[in-house]
Design a protein around this motif. Structure first.
Motif, PDB file in Angstrom:
ATOM      1  N   UNK A  31       9.678   6.998  11.491  1.00 17.15           N
ATOM      2  CA  UNK A  31       9.772   7.635  12.805  1.00 17.15           C
ATOM      3  C   UNK A  31      10.839   8.715  12.835  1.00 17.15           C
TER       4      UNK A  31
ATOM      5  N   UNK B  45       8.720  -1.409   3.405  1.00 20.21           N
ATOM      6  CA  UNK B  45       9.271  -1.908   4.663  1.00 20.21           C
ATOM      7  C   UNK B  45      10.603  -2.573   4.361  1.00 20.21           C
TER       8      UNK B  45
ATOM      9  N   UNK C 264      -6.743  -2.386   6.921  1.00 21.13           N
ATOM     10  CA  UNK C 264      -6.811  -3.812   6.613  1.00 21.13           C
ATOM     11  C   UNK C 264      -7.642  -4.571   7.627  1.00 21.13           C
TER      12      UNK C 264
ATOM     13  N   UNK D  43      -7.109   0.897  -1.972  1.00 17.44           N
ATOM     14  CA  UNK D  43      -7.172   0.778  -0.519  1.00 17.44           C
ATOM     15  C   UNK D  43      -6.375   1.907   0.137  1.00 17.44           C
ATOM     16  N   UNK D  44      -5.206   2.174  -0.431  1.00 20.24           N
ATOM     17  CA  UNK D  44      -4.389   3.256   0.124  1.00 20.24           C
ATOM     18  C   UNK D  44      -5.133   4.584   0.019  1.00 20.24           C
TER      19      UNK D  44
ATOM     20  N   UNK E 273       9.926   1.251   8.343  1.00 21.48           N
ATOM     21  CA  UNK E 273       9.094   1.652   7.220  1.00 21.48           C
ATOM     22  C   UNK E 273       9.590   2.950   6.611  1.00 21.48           C
TER      23      UNK E 273
ATOM     24  N   UNK F 125       0.349  -5.567  12.013  1.00 18.18           N
ATOM     25  CA  UNK F 125       1.703  -5.043  11.911  1.00 18.18           C
ATOM     26  C   UNK F 125       1.904  -4.058  10.781  1.00 18.18           C
ATOM     27  N   UNK F 126       0.809  -3.642  10.147  1.00 17.17           N
ATOM     28  CA  UNK F 126       0.931  -2.721   9.036  1.00 17.17           C
ATOM     29  C   UNK F 126       1.142  -1.298   9.569  1.00 17.17           C
ATOM     30  N   UNK F 127       1.951  -0.528   8.859  1.00 18.97           N
ATOM     31  CA  UNK F 127       2.175   0.843   9.299  1.00 18.97           C
ATOM     32  C   UNK F 127       0.910   1.662   9.075  1.00 18.97           C
ATOM     33  N   UNK F 128       0.528   2.404  10.103  1.00 18.20           N
ATOM     34  CA  UNK F 128      -0.696   3.172   9.985  1.00 18.20           C
ATOM     35  C   UNK F 128      -0.422   4.522   9.342  1.00 18.20           C
ATOM     36  N   UNK F 129      -1.477   5.123   8.870  1.00 17.71           N
ATOM     37  CA  UNK F 129      -1.385   6.411   8.182  1.00 17.71           C
ATOM     38  C   UNK F 129      -0.723   7.438   9.091  1.00 17.71           C
ATOM     39  N   UNK F 130      -1.111   7.452  10.341  1.00 20.48           N
ATOM     40  CA  UNK F 130      -0.456   8.276  11.341  1.00 20.48           C
ATOM     41  C   UNK F 130      -0.661   7.554  12.664  1.00 20.48           C
TER      42      UNK F 130
ATOM     43  N   UNK G  60       0.817  -1.207   0.000  1.00 21.78           N
ATOM     44  CA  UNK G  60       0.000   0.000   0.000  1.00 21.78           C
ATOM     45  C   UNK G  60       0.854   1.263   0.000  1.00 21.78           C
ATOM     46  N   UNK G  61       1.893   1.234  -0.799  1.00 18.31           N
ATOM     47  CA  UNK G  61       2.687   2.451  -0.944  1.00 18.31           C
ATOM     48  C   UNK G  61       3.682   2.703   0.169  1.00 18.31           C
ATOM     49  N   UNK G  62       3.716   1.842   1.170  1.00 15.37           N
ATOM     50  CA  UNK G  62       4.703   2.028   2.233  1.00 15.37           C
ATOM     51  C   UNK G  62       5.742   0.928   2.112  1.00 15.37           C
TER      52      UNK G  62
ATOM     53  N   UNK H  88       1.930   3.197  16.060  1.00 14.13           N
ATOM     54  CA  UNK H  88       2.149   3.598  14.682  1.00 14.13           C
ATOM     55  C   UNK H  88       1.999   2.403  13.747  1.00 14.13           C
ATOM     56  N   UNK H  89       1.974   1.223  14.319  1.00 16.70           N
ATOM     57  CA  UNK H  89       1.665   0.050  13.498  1.00 16.70           C
ATOM     58  C   UNK H  89       0.426  -0.622  14.070  1.00 16.70           C
TER      59      UNK H  89
ATOM     60  N   UNK I 289       8.106   5.986   4.385  1.00 16.14           N
ATOM     61  CA  UNK I 289       6.821   6.483   3.931  1.00 16.14           C
ATOM     62  C   UNK I 289       6.900   7.053   2.526  1.00 16.14           C
TER      63      UNK I 289
END
Lengths: 161, 769
Positions: A137, A102, B161, B488-489, A115, B149-154, A98-100, B143-144, A117
């Motif tokens: 971060x 890792x 998901x 989705x993004x 990650x 375990x997915x990185x969140x938008x903020x 989704x564009x991020x 933040x995840x 961004x």
């Protein structure tokens, strides 16, 4: 005020943690100074400013190599405490969801996954083949020469260059 | 063994469990655990900080002794952010400052809060309350996604998901619902065109078998009937078949035109509604949202994410349906005609699937690289063209040209190199498909030669046409997951706006009406992230009609005072009263309508001068606007403009000078006739002559109105009858200028410094004369 550049005549001692005490050759002393890089990316060993408690610059080191050895050791140690920029030795895995991005990497400080961004802004390749990476971060990592990485790491890296 | 700890940011490392047990045995309770990622040497390791009601225990990797500190022994607990890492340290009874925890920025916000926790508990704060605050911090610091375990938008956002898909679809379906009838029509039309597309291969097959050659029976009874009716004349038959083909084509493409028109209508209307909603929502979002999200990102969400999402919704509702039916239709017809040949012609399909997947995975990074080089060319452009004055004044033309050529050269190299591969891939995919037809030719052809039952030249022609039609649906479904990910993004970013809390509006709020302008701050405290108090226990009262100067260094909290008074931020402690009412109880628009706010850097919309002034009071009469401009000392320069009030101001108000813009923004404030006026460094960026004009305008404007003026230049404050000095989030002085001068405090010092510079300037000027 004249800027004070430190020389091998001046003495630097550890004050506490990453703070140092500077005693100039003429006897003046400054306590609780924090060494900070003026060019953390391009010249990590040169132009170190020493800030007091209030963040006011008291003196500057042109080049850590110009100091006497005990002083430069203390400065290097202090800088190493302050600046944590792990060197990426191997890229273990890169995934893109989704564009991020890792990344999972082996660094000189151990294994870490993080990650990224914005791959356009957060992965910067310099002309000298070094790469600076910033994670989500705001932690920093460095690859000092991507040509020296192993084949697999280079392959994983390639898509992002 | 129960080592269950509710409050933690990650699983507690195993090495730390003995410490947990030891704490439990000693009769204490672990309140929360911060799991860290660095040991004190700065190497990656799983570490932990365990907090009880009285003590904090450290776990710094398995090779080290755990440390324990009683809160009562610690002084001045601070979290210090360095570069790529941060530390928690505290003063200990022996006078030394001890670093007891080191971590990367990932958990810095938690550690900031923990430092405050210790400080508060040490100073007798309520333990439950402080723990509850920590609980909120833990939640916000995620933040995840804790589940996947997915990185969140903020940090603190909900994971797209792991959310109920039903809810998301429900949220988005609102925008599609009005278009459902239209979309249904589209689907029906799509199915029709799909079936129309299936007809021509059958006809061509018939032509080959029964018009060109005169074998007896065809596989279609329908065509035999036609053949009989025409008396078996091949010429007539050919013409009839061509007419049949023409008819099908007309129908197919005719319906296609209608369908794409309707599709576009449905799609446009959907994205129109979505975009409107996002934009509307954005306008009402609190300032906190904009602190967190860059304006560029917000603009992107309104502009392009909505379009991405619309595309995807249409793909799902339309193309997926079409392709599905086409695939089913082809297989059914082919199976009915010849099962064996069908299976053979399906052989390339797995290859195509694999290939398209491979293709899209391989080719995308290549395009990405080209694009990246291209954007660096563009950024060189957008860097240097707006700075052309700087370039010219420092004679940097040749250097910028060189830089541009270098970037452009890099682009050319990569584009030429990758272009080869990029253009080869689609060709290879087509090649694989074409190879599929060779199987049909080979196998079917040999059957035709040997005269096997049920095989004819026409059949093979028909099959080859069908097999080539197979590619589109297959590649569509093979790449569906990519567009799904993209959608989705986008959905995540859009829902982040649509679901964000708008500025809070208490129920039973009252209209502010016309206010007298009495302002009271009662023990107001505020911080952006809990780590540093921007305002700390601020209390003061301003009587109606007073002119109050707010003085302080940058970052002292002056602007925050104003931000809170404007209700840009609501999460403060204490109370702010205006005319004795808590400002949170006022109806927000009516309340803000009573405050005239003049900023340091006045923003102008790209609109006419008239509309820019009238923005503060929609529907203002022409004469009101002219009057307001006059009061603001702006009428004169406006009248001198060739287009006068119709002068179009460009982006950020180009075409007028900084001082003129400032007067326009004062005219805005004049026009709305507010009860409270706020000048935020209104004259900081203009020359003294303009400052005089602006001062003059301000003097006319503030008559009888409660006025707050933030200023660096103390000369701006000569009309003030009271000065409030803010320092480090606290009010350190509050009184009339004379009182403060007599007190010889901070204000006195500032006046001294500034009058000294002013005098020095005066002397210099005299010398020049």
């Amino acid at each position: 005020m004249e800027r004070i550049y430190l020389t091998s005549e001046d003495r630097i001692e550890l004050f506490e943690n990453n703070l140092v005490t500077v005693t100039l050759a003429d006897g003046r002393t400054f306590e609780e100074l924090e060494p900070r890089r003026l060019f953390p990316v391009n010249m990590p060993e040169k132009y170190i400013t020493l800030l007091d408690k209030d963040g006011v610059e008291q003196c500057v080191i042109r080049d850590t190599g110009e100091l006497n050895s005990s002083s430069s050791d203390i400065i290097r140690k202090s800088l190493n405490d302050y600046y944590l920029v792990p060197e990426i030795l191997r890229i273990v895995n890169v995934s893109d969801k989704y564009g991020i991005l890792r990344w999972e990497v082996d660094t000189d400080r151990g294994r870490k996954s993080f990650d990224i961004r914005n791959r356009n802004h957060d992965i910067r390749v310099s002309a000298d083949c070094s790469i600076r990476v910033r994670d989500s971060d705001d932690n920093r990592y460095v690859i000092s020469d991507y040509r020296m990485l192993d084949t697999k790491s280079r392959k994983l890296l390639n898509t992002e260059l | 063994m129960s080592t269950e700890i509710i409050l933690k940011n990650k699983e507690v490392p195993e090495g730390a469990l003995p410490i947990v047990n030891r704490i439990k045995k000693s009769g204490e309770e672990v309140l929360f655990v911060i799991v860290g990622d660095l040991n004190l040497d700065g190497n990656y390791d799983s570490t932990a900080l365990l907090f009880t009601s009285k003590r904090v225990y450290t776990f710094d990797g398995k090779d080290r002794e755990s440390m324990c500190f009683a809160y009562s022994d610690m002084t001045d607990v601070t979290s210090k952010r360095m570069y790529g890492n941060a530390t928690l340290s505290a003063g200990l009874p022996d006078g030394a400052r001890k670093i007891f925890f080191r971590y990367t920025y990932g958990i810095a916000s938690l550690c900031d809060a923990a430092a405050l926790f210790i400080e508060h508990v040490r100073n007798g704060g309520d333990l439950n309350e402080e723990t509850a605050i920590m609980a909120v911090t833990f939640e916000k610091a995620l933040s995840v996604c804790p589940k996947c375990g997915r990185t969140l938008l903020h940090p603190g956002a909900e994971c797209i998901m792991c959310r109920s898909k039903k809810k998301i679809i429900k949220k988005l379906f609102v925008y599609i619902r009005p278009q459902v009838p239209l979309l249904c029509v589209c689907v029906v039309l799509s199915i029709m065109t799909t079936f129309m597309a299936l007809v021509p291969p059958a006809i061509t097959g018939f032509i080959v078998d029964h018009v060109f050659t005169t074998s007896n029976k065809s596989s279609y009874r329908f065509f035999d009937r036609i053949s009989e009716l025409l008396g078996g004349d091949p010429g007539k038959l050919l013409v009839t078949m061509i007419l049949c083909l023409l008819f099908t084509y007309v129908l197919q493409y005719g319906i296609g035109i209608i369908r794409s028109h309707l599709m576009r209508k449905a799609g446009d209307k959907t994205v129109y509604a979505l975009r409107n909603d996002i934009y509307r929502k954005v306008q009402y979002l609190p300032m906190r949202f904009f602190d967190r999200t860059s304006t560029g990102s917000v603009i992107n969400r309104v502009a392009s994410d909505s379009a991405t999402l619309q595309n995807f919704m249409l793909r799902i509702t339309q193309e997926a349906v079409v392709h599905f039916f086409q695939m089913i239709g082809i297989i059914v017809i082919m199976l009915a005609m010849n099962p064996l040949l069908t299976l053979l012609s399906l052989i390339p399909i797995p290859f195509i699937v694999v290939f398209t997947r491979f293709f899209s995975i391989k080719i995308r990074p290549l395009y990405h690289r080209i694009w990246k080089r291209w954007s660096s060319v563009v950024s060189t452009l957008s860097d240097t063209i707006p700075c052309i004055k700087v370039v010219k004044s420092f004679t940097g033309e040749q250097r910028t040209v060189g830089r541009f050529e270098k970037k452009n050269d890099e682009w050319l190299k990569i584009d030429l190199r990758l272009g080869k591969i990029a253009s080869a891939f689609p060709q290879i995919v087509s090649f694989v498909i074409t190879c599929g037809s060779l199987i049909i030719w080979g196998f079917g052809g040999s059957k035709v030669i040997t005269g096997a039952e049920g095989y004819s030249a026409g059949l093979i022609v028909t099959f080859i046409s069908y097999a080539s039609m197979f590619y589109n649906p297959v590649s569509f479904f093979a790449n569906l997951s990519d567009s799904f990910q993209g959608a989705l993004a986008s959905t995540e970013k859009i829902l982040d706006i649509l679901e964000a809390e708008p500025e809070t509006q208490e129920e039973n709020s009252v209209d502010a009406g016309k206010l007298n302008g009495k302002i009271e701050f009662l023990h107001v405290g505020f911080s952006f992230d809990r780590s540093k108090k921007v305002l700390d226990d601020v209390t003061f009262t301003i009587e109606p009609g007073e002119v109050v100067g707010i003085v302080g260094t940058t970052g002292s909290g002056k602007s925050t005072l104003i931000n809170l008074l404007m209700r840009f931020y609501d999460g403060y402690s204490g109370e702010i009263l205006v005319d004795g009412h808590n400002i949170k109880n006022f109806n927000l628009p009516t309340y803000r309508a009573q405050i005239g706010y003049v900023q340091q850097d006045p923003m102008m919309f790209s609109d006419t001068i008239f509309n820019n002034i009238a923005f503060s009071k929609p529907g203002a009469s022409v004469e009101d606007v002219i009057h307001a401009a006059d009061v603001a000392n702006a009428h004169g320069f406006i009248a001198r403009q060739p287009d006068a009030y119709d002068t179009w101001l460009g982006e950020r108000g180009t075409g007028v000078s900084g001082g003129e813009k400032q007067r326009l923004s004062i005219a805005r404030a004049v026009l709305m006739d507010p009860s409270i006026l706020i000048f935020d460094e209104a004259t900081a960026a203009v020359d003294s002559e303009t400052e005089r004009l602006i001062q003059d305008a301000i003097d006319k404007l503030i008559e009888g109105k409660t006025t707050l003026m933030i200023a660096h230049r103390l000369s701006t404050l000569r009309r003030a009858n009271r000065i409030i000095v803010v320092d480090n989030g606290k009010i350190i002085e509050n009184g009339s200028p004379a009182e403060l001068m007599a007190a010889k405090g901070k204000y006195y010092k500032l006046v001294q410094i500034q009058s000294m510079t002013a005098e020095a300037e005066k002397i210099r000027e005299e010398e020049r004369l």
